[in-house]
Design a protein around this motif. Structure first.
Motif, PDB file in Angstrom:
ATOM      1  N   THR A 221      -2.267 -32.058   8.283  1.00 25.10           N
ATOM      2  CA  THR A 221      -1.067 -31.430   8.810  1.00 25.10           C
ATOM      3  C   THR A 221       0.021 -31.392   7.742  1.00 25.10           C
ATOM      4  OG1 THR A 221      -0.321 -33.566   9.710  1.00 25.10           O
ATOM      5  CG2 THR A 221      -1.529 -32.100  11.186  1.00 25.10           C
ATOM      6  N   VAL A 222       0.775 -30.295   7.748  1.00 24.33           N
ATOM      7  CA  VAL A 222       1.852 -30.123   6.781  1.00 24.33           C
ATOM      8  C   VAL A 222       2.962 -29.328   7.444  1.00 24.33           C
ATOM      9  CG1 VAL A 222       0.785 -28.015   5.864  1.00 24.33           C
ATOM     10  CG2 VAL A 222       2.422 -29.255   4.470  1.00 24.33           C
ATOM     11  N   ARG A 223       4.199 -29.670   7.132  1.00 17.97           N
ATOM     12  CA  ARG A 223       5.338 -28.937   7.683  1.00 17.97           C
ATOM     13  C   ARG A 223       5.483 -27.621   6.912  1.00 17.97           C
ATOM     14  NH1 ARG A 223       7.712 -31.534  12.349  1.00 17.97           N
ATOM     15  NH2 ARG A 223       6.863 -33.632  12.253  1.00 17.97           N
TER      16      ARG A 223
ATOM     17  N   GLN B 178      -0.055 -24.632   0.064  1.00 20.68           N
ATOM     18  CA  GLN B 178      -0.320 -25.732   1.002  1.00 20.68           C
ATOM     19  C   GLN B 178      -1.807 -26.030   1.094  1.00 20.68           C
ATOM     20  OE1 GLN B 178       1.981 -27.571   2.026  1.00 20.68           O
ATOM     21  NE2 GLN B 178       3.801 -26.302   1.693  1.00 20.68           N
ATOM     22  N   ARG B 179      -2.634 -25.004   1.034  1.00 23.41           N
ATOM     23  CA  ARG B 179      -4.088 -25.229   1.036  1.00 23.41           C
ATOM     24  C   ARG B 179      -4.503 -26.008  -0.204  1.00 23.41           C
ATOM     25  NH1 ARG B 179      -7.690 -20.101   2.123  1.00 23.41           N
ATOM     26  NH2 ARG B 179      -7.477 -20.844   4.278  1.00 23.41           N
ATOM     27  N   ARG B 180      -3.985 -25.606  -1.347  1.00 23.19           N
ATOM     28  CA  ARG B 180      -4.322 -26.279  -2.598  1.00 23.19           C
ATOM     29  C   ARG B 180      -3.892 -27.749  -2.557  1.00 23.19           C
ATOM     30  NH1 ARG B 180      -2.055 -27.529  -7.652  1.00 23.19           N
ATOM     31  NH2 ARG B 180      -3.533 -27.316  -9.391  1.00 23.19           N
ATOM     32  N   ALA B 181      -2.681 -27.993  -2.059  1.00 28.23           N
ATOM     33  CA  ALA B 181      -2.189 -29.373  -1.982  1.00 28.23           C
ATOM     34  C   ALA B 181      -3.072 -30.213  -1.070  1.00 28.23           C
ATOM     35  CB  ALA B 181      -0.743 -29.379  -1.493  1.00 28.23           C
TER      36      ALA B 181
ATOM     37  N   VAL C 164       2.511 -27.238  10.825  1.00 25.60           N
ATOM     38  CA  VAL C 164       3.327 -27.779  11.910  1.00 25.60           C
ATOM     39  C   VAL C 164       4.756 -27.336  11.649  1.00 25.60           C
ATOM     40  CG1 VAL C 164       4.148 -29.861  13.067  1.00 25.60           C
ATOM     41  CG2 VAL C 164       1.812 -29.768  12.169  1.00 25.60           C
ATOM     42  N   GLY C 165       5.403 -26.772  12.658  1.00 23.48           N
ATOM     43  CA  GLY C 165       6.756 -26.268  12.495  1.00 23.48           C
ATOM     44  C   GLY C 165       7.792 -27.371  12.472  1.00 23.48           C
ATOM     45  N   PRO C 166       9.056 -27.018  12.187  1.00 24.82           N
ATOM     46  CA  PRO C 166      10.130 -28.015  12.170  1.00 24.82           C
ATOM     47  C   PRO C 166      10.367 -28.654  13.532  1.00 24.82           C
ATOM     48  CG  PRO C 166      11.006 -25.783  11.966  1.00 24.82           C
ATOM     49  CD  PRO C 166       9.529 -25.677  11.817  1.00 24.82           C
ATOM     50  N   ASP C 167       9.869 -28.006  14.587  1.00 23.17           N
ATOM     51  CA  ASP C 167       9.981 -28.558  15.936  1.00 23.17           C
ATOM     52  C   ASP C 167       8.849 -29.518  16.271  1.00 23.17           C
ATOM     53  OD1 ASP C 167       7.954 -26.698  15.984  1.00 23.17           O
ATOM     54  OD2 ASP C 167       8.860 -25.409  17.515  1.00 23.17           O
ATOM     55  N   GLY C 168       7.951 -29.766  15.304  1.00 22.94           N
ATOM     56  CA  GLY C 168       6.842 -30.676  15.543  1.00 22.94           C
ATOM     57  C   GLY C 168       5.680 -30.059  16.278  1.00 22.94           C
ATOM     58  N   LEU C 169       5.686 -28.719  16.429  1.00 22.47           N
ATOM     59  CA  LEU C 169       4.611 -28.028  17.140  1.00 22.47           C
ATOM     60  C   LEU C 169       3.606 -27.432  16.168  1.00 22.47           C
ATOM     61  CD1 LEU C 169       6.619 -26.157  19.928  1.00 22.47           C
ATOM     62  CD2 LEU C 169       5.430 -28.360  20.085  1.00 22.47           C
ATOM     63  N   VAL C 170       2.336 -27.593  16.490  1.00 22.66           N
ATOM     64  CA  VAL C 170       1.253 -27.031  15.680  1.00 22.66           C
ATOM     65  C   VAL C 170       1.271 -25.510  15.827  1.00 22.66           C
ATOM     66  CG1 VAL C 170      -1.255 -26.905  15.429  1.00 22.66           C
ATOM     67  CG2 VAL C 170      -0.148 -29.104  15.909  1.00 22.66           C
ATOM     68  N   SER C 171       1.004 -24.798  14.724  1.00 24.93           N
ATOM     69  CA  SER C 171       0.996 -23.338  14.798  1.00 24.93           C
ATOM     70  C   SER C 171      -0.353 -22.751  14.400  1.00 24.93           C
ATOM     71  CB  SER C 171       2.117 -22.748  13.934  1.00 24.93           C
ATOM     72  OG  SER C 171       2.002 -23.149  12.574  1.00 24.93           O
ATOM     73  N   GLU C 172      -0.707 -22.804  13.109  1.00 22.86           N
ATOM     74  CA  GLU C 172      -1.898 -22.122  12.608  1.00 22.86           C
ATOM     75  C   GLU C 172      -2.296 -22.712  11.271  1.00 22.86           C
ATOM     76  OE1 GLU C 172      -0.811 -18.003  12.029  1.00 22.86           O
ATOM     77  OE2 GLU C 172       0.992 -18.546  10.901  1.00 22.86           O
ATOM     78  N   GLY C 173      -3.395 -22.210  10.707  1.00 19.33           N
ATOM     79  CA  GLY C 173      -3.785 -22.565   9.354  1.00 19.33           C
ATOM     80  C   GLY C 173      -3.327 -21.503   8.382  1.00 19.33           C
ATOM     81  N   PRO C 174      -3.605 -21.670   7.097  1.00 23.82           N
ATOM     82  CA  PRO C 174      -3.156 -20.701   6.102  1.00 23.82           C
ATOM     83  C   PRO C 174      -3.675 -19.291   6.329  1.00 23.82           C
ATOM     84  CG  PRO C 174      -3.796 -22.746   5.032  1.00 23.82           C
ATOM     85  CD  PRO C 174      -4.219 -22.865   6.463  1.00 23.82           C
ATOM     86  N   THR C 175      -4.950 -19.187   6.757  1.00 28.71           N
ATOM     87  CA  THR C 175      -5.558 -17.868   6.970  1.00 28.71           C
ATOM     88  C   THR C 175      -6.376 -17.838   8.259  1.00 28.71           C
ATOM     89  OG1 THR C 175      -7.431 -18.516   5.570  1.00 28.71           O
ATOM     90  CG2 THR C 175      -5.657 -17.274   4.499  1.00 28.71           C
TER      91      THR C 175
ATOM     92  N   GLY D  37     -13.486 -30.958  12.200  1.00 26.46           N
ATOM     93  CA  GLY D  37     -14.014 -32.293  12.456  1.00 26.46           C
ATOM     94  C   GLY D  37     -12.976 -33.400  12.383  1.00 26.46           C
ATOM     95  N   ALA D  38     -11.859 -33.119  11.715  1.00 23.95           N
ATOM     96  CA  ALA D  38     -10.821 -34.138  11.590  1.00 23.95           C
ATOM     97  C   ALA D  38      -9.490 -33.472  11.288  1.00 23.95           C
ATOM     98  CB  ALA D  38     -11.164 -35.136  10.494  1.00 23.95           C
ATOM     99  N   VAL D  39      -8.445 -33.994  11.907  1.00 23.02           N
ATOM    100  CA  VAL D  39      -7.064 -33.630  11.580  1.00 23.02           C
ATOM    101  C   VAL D  39      -6.376 -34.901  11.123  1.00 23.02           C
ATOM    102  CG1 VAL D  39      -4.884 -32.706  12.416  1.00 23.02           C
ATOM    103  CG2 VAL D  39      -7.044 -31.790  13.314  1.00 23.02           C
ATOM    104  N   ASP D  40      -5.999 -34.930   9.848  1.00 22.10           N
ATOM    105  CA  ASP D  40      -5.499 -36.181   9.248  1.00 22.10           C
ATOM    106  C   ASP D  40      -6.560 -37.270   9.467  1.00 22.10           C
ATOM    107  OD1 ASP D  40      -3.186 -34.848   8.422  1.00 22.10           O
ATOM    108  OD2 ASP D  40      -2.110 -35.345  10.255  1.00 22.10           O
TER     109      ASP D  40
END
Length: 259
Positions: free
Chosen positions: A120-122, A141-144, A156-167, A230-233
């Motif tokens: 997860t990344v903001r 963000q993908r590279r990092a 994850v948005g500034p509101d702490g809500l999950v949104s999407e992946g890079p693509t 398979g895993a988030v964090d």
């Protein structure tokens, strides 16, 4: 070979896209000259062209360019259709209103792909409702995430809500076994739309602190279909969950439209 408006692309005509990265695109998987959600891909291109260039795009013409680029291929391939204006002036982008259509073809990976490990990344994509060519933030963000040991990033948005992946869009299997799509500012993905039509679901905010209660998660786009996460964090999820199997089967059952 890439085609620009149905002809071999002149590198000079692509220089503006390379230097400004201003345009929009869609990517579709072609199997036996059929595309799941072809009409939706064309609708996206027409809609985004109005937003990005203030111009109309003829879907029948685009369809013809795609058919020409695919040629006599009978196996699976991935086609990217990019809309750009070679005459765009970086100082006067408001004058860019002459869309050209660039079509490229690449081999398709066999499906299903192995499960993803995501971090997860903001982050929030700019103009998230448009599938635009401005990929720097997403790829950064993908590279990092990859350099830190994961396969990809989950925004994850500034509101702490999950949104999407890079693509890709993301969906979850909740504790009750139901499919949940995050309510957030995300790209309206073609594959996500087809899956919503094919399987019952709920669209609701998904907070980052809700992730441990999820049974499974999956990424979706045209190139990957339904790919297990398979895993988030450090949260382990069931990559073989029966709901994922059902979603994949229902997606594969969607009949493609012929080019």
């Amino acid at each position: 070979m890439a085609l620009l408006n149905g002809h071999p692309a002149d590198p000079d005509a692509l220089r503006t896209l390379a230097l400004t990265n201003y345009g929009h695109f869609t990517t579709m998987r072609v199997d036996g000259r059929r595309v799941r959600g072809l009409s939706r891909h064309l609708e996206r291109l027409v809609r985004d062209c109005r937003t990005v260039f203030g111009a109309e795009l003829d879907p029948a013409t685009v369809r013809g360019y795609v058919s020409e680029a695919v040629g006599d291929r009978t196996g699976a391939c991935v086609v990217r259709v990019t809309v750009l204006d070679p005459g765009l002036d970086i100082g006067r982008p408001a004058a860019a209103d002459d869309p050209h259509v660039l079509v490229g073809v690449r081999p398709a990976a066999p499906l299903p792909l192995p499960p993803l490990r995501v971090a997860t990344v903001r982050h929030q994509r700019e103009v998230a409702s448009v599938k635009h060519t401005g990929l720097f933030g997403s790829l950064y963000q993908r590279r990092a995430a990859q350099r830190a040991g994961s396969d990809d990033a989950l925004f994850v948005g500034p509101d702490g809500l999950v949104s999407e992946g890079p693509t890709w869009n993301v969906g979850f299997v909740a504790a009750d076994g139901g499919v949940v799509w995050p309510r957030a500012d995300v790209l309206p993905g073609v594959t996500m739309g087809l899956l919503r039509d094919a399987h019952g679901h709920l669209v609701a905010p998904v907070a980052i602190d809700q992730l441990p209660s999820m049974q499974a998660a999956f990424a979706t786009n045209t190139a990957i279909g339904v790919r297990a996460i398979g895993a988030v964090d450090d949260i382990r999820l069931d990559a073989a969950h029966p709901v994922l199997v059902t979603l994949r089967e229902r997606y594969e059952a969607v009949r493609g439209e012929r080019l």
